[in-house]
Design an enzyme around this catalytic site. Sequence first.
Site, PDB file in Angstrom:
ATOM      1  CE1 TYR A  54      -4.092   1.712   0.395  1.00  0.00           C
ATOM      2  CE2 TYR A  54      -3.257   2.562   2.467  1.00  0.00           C
ATOM      3  CZ  TYR A  54      -4.203   2.567   1.466  1.00  0.00           C
ATOM      4  OH  TYR A  54      -5.250   3.437   1.539  1.00  0.00           O
ATOM      5  NE  ARG A 114      -6.459  11.740  -5.620  1.00  0.00           N
ATOM      6  CZ  ARG A 114      -6.963  11.131  -4.555  1.00  0.00           C
ATOM      7  NH1 ARG A 114      -7.981  11.625  -3.931  1.00  0.00           N
ATOM      8  NH2 ARG A 114      -6.481   9.983  -4.111  1.00  0.00           N
ATOM      9  CE  LYS A 127      -7.086   2.851  -1.276  1.00  0.00           C
ATOM     10  NZ  LYS A 127      -7.292   3.732  -0.143  1.00  0.00           N
ATOM     11  CD  GLU A 154      -9.737   4.048  -2.790  1.00  0.00           C
ATOM     12  OE1 GLU A 154      -9.222   5.080  -2.381  1.00  0.00           O
ATOM     13  OE2 GLU A 154     -10.509   3.342  -2.089  1.00  0.00           O
ATOM     14  CG  ASP A 155      -6.804   7.112  -5.592  1.00  0.00           C
ATOM     15  OD1 ASP A 155      -7.350   7.548  -4.558  1.00  0.00           O
ATOM     16  OD2 ASP A 155      -5.631   6.708  -5.612  1.00  0.00           O
ATOM     17  CG  ASP A 196     -11.411   4.525   0.887  1.00  0.00           C
ATOM     18  OD1 ASP A 196     -11.904   4.531   2.025  1.00  0.00           O
ATOM     19  OD2 ASP A 196     -10.223   4.245   0.656  1.00  0.00           O
ATOM     20  CG  ASN A 223      -1.368   9.056   1.383  1.00  0.00           C
ATOM     21  OD1 ASN A 223      -0.634   9.065   2.343  1.00  0.00           O
ATOM     22  ND2 ASN A 223      -2.640   8.737   1.468  1.00  0.00           N
TER      23      ASN A 223
HETATM   24  P1  NAD Z   1      -8.614  16.665  -4.641  1.00  0.00           P
HETATM   25  O1  NAD Z   1      -8.013  16.786  -5.997  1.00  0.00           O
HETATM   26  O2  NAD Z   1     -10.063  16.380  -4.531  1.00  0.00           O
HETATM   27  O3  NAD Z   1      -8.317  17.992  -3.792  1.00  0.00           O
HETATM   28  C1  NAD Z   1      -7.073  18.630  -3.777  1.00  0.00           C
HETATM   29  C2  NAD Z   1      -7.304  20.026  -3.223  1.00  0.00           C
HETATM   30  O4  NAD Z   1      -6.039  20.648  -3.030  1.00  0.00           O
HETATM   31  C3  NAD Z   1      -8.097  20.956  -4.132  1.00  0.00           C
HETATM   32  O5  NAD Z   1      -9.047  21.637  -3.357  1.00  0.00           O
HETATM   33  C4  NAD Z   1      -7.059  21.920  -4.649  1.00  0.00           C
HETATM   34  O6  NAD Z   1      -7.585  23.214  -4.924  1.00  0.00           O
HETATM   35  C5  NAD Z   1      -6.131  21.987  -3.465  1.00  0.00           C
HETATM   36  N1  NAD Z   1      -4.803  22.495  -3.784  1.00  0.00           N
HETATM   37  C6  NAD Z   1      -4.028  22.195  -4.841  1.00  0.00           C
HETATM   38  N2  NAD Z   1      -2.898  22.918  -4.799  1.00  0.00           N
HETATM   39  C7  NAD Z   1      -2.972  23.690  -3.680  1.00  0.00           C
HETATM   40  C8  NAD Z   1      -2.116  24.659  -3.082  1.00  0.00           C
HETATM   41  N3  NAD Z   1      -0.951  24.971  -3.629  1.00  0.00           N
HETATM   42  N4  NAD Z   1      -2.513  25.230  -1.929  1.00  0.00           N
HETATM   43  C9  NAD Z   1      -3.683  24.900  -1.363  1.00  0.00           C
HETATM   44  N5  NAD Z   1      -4.523  24.004  -1.887  1.00  0.00           N
HETATM   45  C10 NAD Z   1      -4.179  23.411  -3.024  1.00  0.00           C
HETATM   46  O7  NAD Z   1      -7.769  15.548  -3.917  1.00  0.00           O
HETATM   47  P2  NAD Z   1      -8.147  14.743  -2.575  1.00  0.00           P
HETATM   48  O8  NAD Z   1      -8.867  13.510  -2.932  1.00  0.00           O
HETATM   49  O9  NAD Z   1      -8.767  15.638  -1.596  1.00  0.00           O
HETATM   50  O10 NAD Z   1      -6.673  14.293  -2.112  1.00  0.00           O
HETATM   51  C11 NAD Z   1      -5.717  15.248  -1.759  1.00  0.00           C
HETATM   52  C12 NAD Z   1      -4.539  14.581  -1.064  1.00  0.00           C
HETATM   53  O11 NAD Z   1      -5.009  13.913   0.088  1.00  0.00           O
HETATM   54  C13 NAD Z   1      -3.801  13.536  -1.902  1.00  0.00           C
HETATM   55  O12 NAD Z   1      -2.416  13.597  -1.659  1.00  0.00           O
HETATM   56  C14 NAD Z   1      -4.309  12.234  -1.367  1.00  0.00           C
HETATM   57  O13 NAD Z   1      -3.349  11.189  -1.473  1.00  0.00           O
HETATM   58  C15 NAD Z   1      -4.542  12.586   0.072  1.00  0.00           C
HETATM   59  N6  NAD Z   1      -5.521  11.690   0.662  1.00  0.00           N
HETATM   60  C16 NAD Z   1      -5.140  11.014   1.782  1.00  0.00           C
HETATM   61  C17 NAD Z   1      -6.010  10.111   2.350  1.00  0.00           C
HETATM   62  C18 NAD Z   1      -5.630   9.363   3.595  1.00  0.00           C
HETATM   63  O14 NAD Z   1      -6.281   8.374   3.924  1.00  0.00           O
HETATM   64  N7  NAD Z   1      -4.617   9.798   4.322  1.00  0.00           N
HETATM   65  C19 NAD Z   1      -7.266   9.875   1.764  1.00  0.00           C
HETATM   66  C20 NAD Z   1      -7.638  10.621   0.643  1.00  0.00           C
HETATM   67  C21 NAD Z   1      -6.748  11.526   0.095  1.00  0.00           C
END
Ligand code: NAD
Length: 427
Positions: free
Chosen positions: A27, A80, A98, A170-171, A193, A334
Amino acid sequence: MGLQDRNEKLFYRVIMSNVERFMPIIYTPTVGLACQLYGHIFRRPRGLFITIHDRGHIAAILKNWPEINVRVVCVTDGERILGLGDLGCHGMGIPVGKLALYTACGGVPPQQCLPVTLDVGTDNEALLKDPLYIGLRHKRVRGQAYDDLLDEFMNAVSDRYGMDCLIQFEDFANINAFRMLNKYRNKFCTFNDDIQGTAAVAVAGLLAALRITKTKMCDHTIVFQGAGEAAMGIAELVTMAMEKEGLPKEEGLKKIWMVDSKGLIVKVIHTHTVFFCNFVYICCCFVCFWKDVVRELKPTVIIGVAAVSRAFTEQIIRDMASFNERPIIFALSNPTSKAECTAEQCYTLTEGRAIFASGSPFDPVTLPDGRTFYPGQGNNSYIFPGVGLGVIACGLQNITEEVFLTAAEVTHCDELLPPVMPSRTPI
Ligand code: NAD
């Protein structure tokens, strides 16, 4: 993955012998690297690829899948992948990884798990030019054709495996993730998720932090860096937790702030989804930078979910430590390369006072004074195998937000769960 191909039983025996040790290999962060290199390290296919050109034939394709009793489908369109962007068809590593956790942590038999990638093309120019890219060599198909593919896929899965077959999204990029969740959540057995699983694990982390700080959820001001799937999902569940403490939703929302790539979000002009209708989303109003927002709002909690590496700078972490006795700092992006700060930075700059969690794992940190800190991992992998198992076991067809709040409440409760994910024998 070679072991998984050769001897599945041994593969799971190894993982389940020490889930904590092997999870970073099957993972995050390794799965991110595997997706980036997917075409180059590809040996044997795993999972089911369905392309945009298969419209009209998805039911027939599913009939070719040799297993007849699939209980969980994990599907991506690769747009994504973690914080790595559009990896097209190479995103298959995610549903495969997953679902391996469904077996290792949830005890769901591997033959009941089906990883699916919907290949609708990719907008990643480097992949389109890569001779070893395994997917369709054209830009992403969007609009009606895309929606028709998804509709046909959802119906075909439910027809073949039943309305209680769980379909985990997912993603997907957030332009599609919220739309699809709203469209399908009351019709199919499905959840997203990245929105809902992440929310549950983040709220579980916050609930655990409340026990340390001896505070209530509604005592906190939370600032998100990012306003996408993860941020919206967490914010929704946090307000539900605050409502449970007696704070009306409108008041709870006032304690939550989001900064996206354009600045601080200040005004409601457009709603993301029906159930996120209280959340503000405005792209045209640039207010101030992230560091200024933290100084101005003096939050008790900052949560990084924008995939902006090292966004929690030294100054921000020091600021958090200056106005909080126990600052709560979650660097959830991540893979590891996208984390907002490292565990070491966080503990060092706050003199060990921070309550820290990260999306990808970090090693324990020993400060010069000899104290050792064990960083918590805030990743939806601590939630979805359990939620999935519960959904399957109960034959649940409609997965409500309450399911995720309950999961968060019991997950943070160490009277109920051991700190390390238990190894289980598959049912
Ligand atoms: P997303 O694309 O839906 O959202 C990303 C957000 O970041 C958007 O609102 C975008 O405007 C903003 N952004 C981009 N550049 C920016 C900057 N310079 N300053 C401020 N904001 C900025 O993506 P998501 O699904 O929300 O995922 C985002 C991150 O969170 C990824 O790295 C993902 O791996 C991580 N994530 C982690 C978990 C976990 O379980 N830990 C779960 C889901 C997502």
